[in-house]
Write an enzyme that holds these catalytic residues in place. Structure first.
Site, PDB file in Angstrom:
ATOM      1  CG  ASP A   6      -5.077  33.364  68.717  1.00 22.04           C
ATOM      2  OD1 ASP A   6      -4.024  33.071  68.126  1.00 22.04           O
ATOM      3  OD2 ASP A   6      -5.302  34.492  69.196  1.00 22.04           O
ATOM      4  CG  ASP A   8       0.380  35.806  71.284  1.00 20.94           C
ATOM      5  OD1 ASP A   8       1.063  36.099  72.269  1.00 20.94           O
ATOM      6  OD2 ASP A   8       0.726  34.947  70.450  1.00 20.94           O
ATOM      7  CG  ASP A 164      -7.482  37.907  69.683  1.00 21.82           C
ATOM      8  OD1 ASP A 164      -7.028  39.068  69.651  1.00 21.82           O
ATOM      9  OD2 ASP A 164      -6.825  36.926  69.309  1.00 21.82           O
TER      10      ASP A 164
END
Length: 226
Positions: A6, A8, A164
């Site tokens: 991922d 961001d 995250d």
């Protein structure tokens, strides 16, 4: 092995730039600014969702206005790199993974153009074999298709996903790809709820985690996140 990231909240802390851009778009609509924690809580589902939440915070539900704001946000997004930073050690970890022979891919809900722009700005773009963004498939994460596309674009085979957030956890589970969680990102719930195969807060630990997971998957004992 294939390692899909991922962006961001995982490799980069882009919330300050997204916050700045969001408030510029709100100002263009005559609406007041929102604070950084509020805007950060909207990140992860793509620009249309973010804009919807911006309007919702002002008590507005207007599809036409939302579409106009998405367009204005997109026009600013590719240049919104000045406040974004790599998480400490991320660049070194990416270089180490490439040196170990892993193929790297990206699966983000950020559109491809701004994703490439910020990765180029931060000097990490060349590490990646494939970049799948929020505009690369009919569905965004948590639908499994973008992650599956990223794995396929890297040549297919054993893979892990490094993310995250709740969106990343749901996507990995749907795609049956083991999840490694960066704990310093934008998640809102306890990391245990994600059922990851590993977690880390320091990027120096990531190459070793990936090497261990590669051994597990090579033995056929990998347990996908559920």
């Amino acid at each position: 092995m294939i390692v899909i990231f991922d962006l961001d909240g995982t490799l980069i802390d882009s919330a300050p730039d997204i916050h700045k851009t969001a408030n510029e778009v709100l100002a263009g609509e005559g609406l007041g600014p929102l604070d950084l924690p509020t805007v950060r809580s909207f990140i992860g589902h793509g620009v249309p969702h973010l804009v919807g939440r911006l309007l919702g915070a002002h008590g507005i539900a207007d599809e036409g206005r939302a579409a106009r704001m998405v367009s204005r946000f997109g026009a600013r997004y590719e240049g919104a790199v000045g406040l974004t930073r790599l998480y400490p050690g991320a660049a070194e970890a990416l270089a180490a993974l490439v040196a170990q022979g892993h193929r790297l891919g990206l699966c983000t809900n950020k559109p491809v153009a701004p994703a490439r722009a910020v990765m180029r700005h931060l000097g990490i773009l060349d590490h990646f074999t494939a970049i799948i963004g929020g505009d690369s498939a009919p569905q965004r994460k948590p639908d499994p298709e973008p992650l599956q596309m990223a794995v396929a674009a890297c040549g297919g085979g054993p893979a892990v996903y490094v993310g995250d957030s709740e969106v990343d956890a749901a996507c990995a589970a749907a795609a049956e790809v083991p999840l490694i969680v960066h704990t310093e990102g934008y998640r809102k719930t306890p990391v245990e709820a994600f059922r990851p195969v590993a977690v880390f807060s320091d990027f120096a630990a990531l190459p070793g985690i990936v090497a261990a997971q590669a051994e597990v998957l090579a033995c056929g004992h990998g347990v996908p996140a559920q």
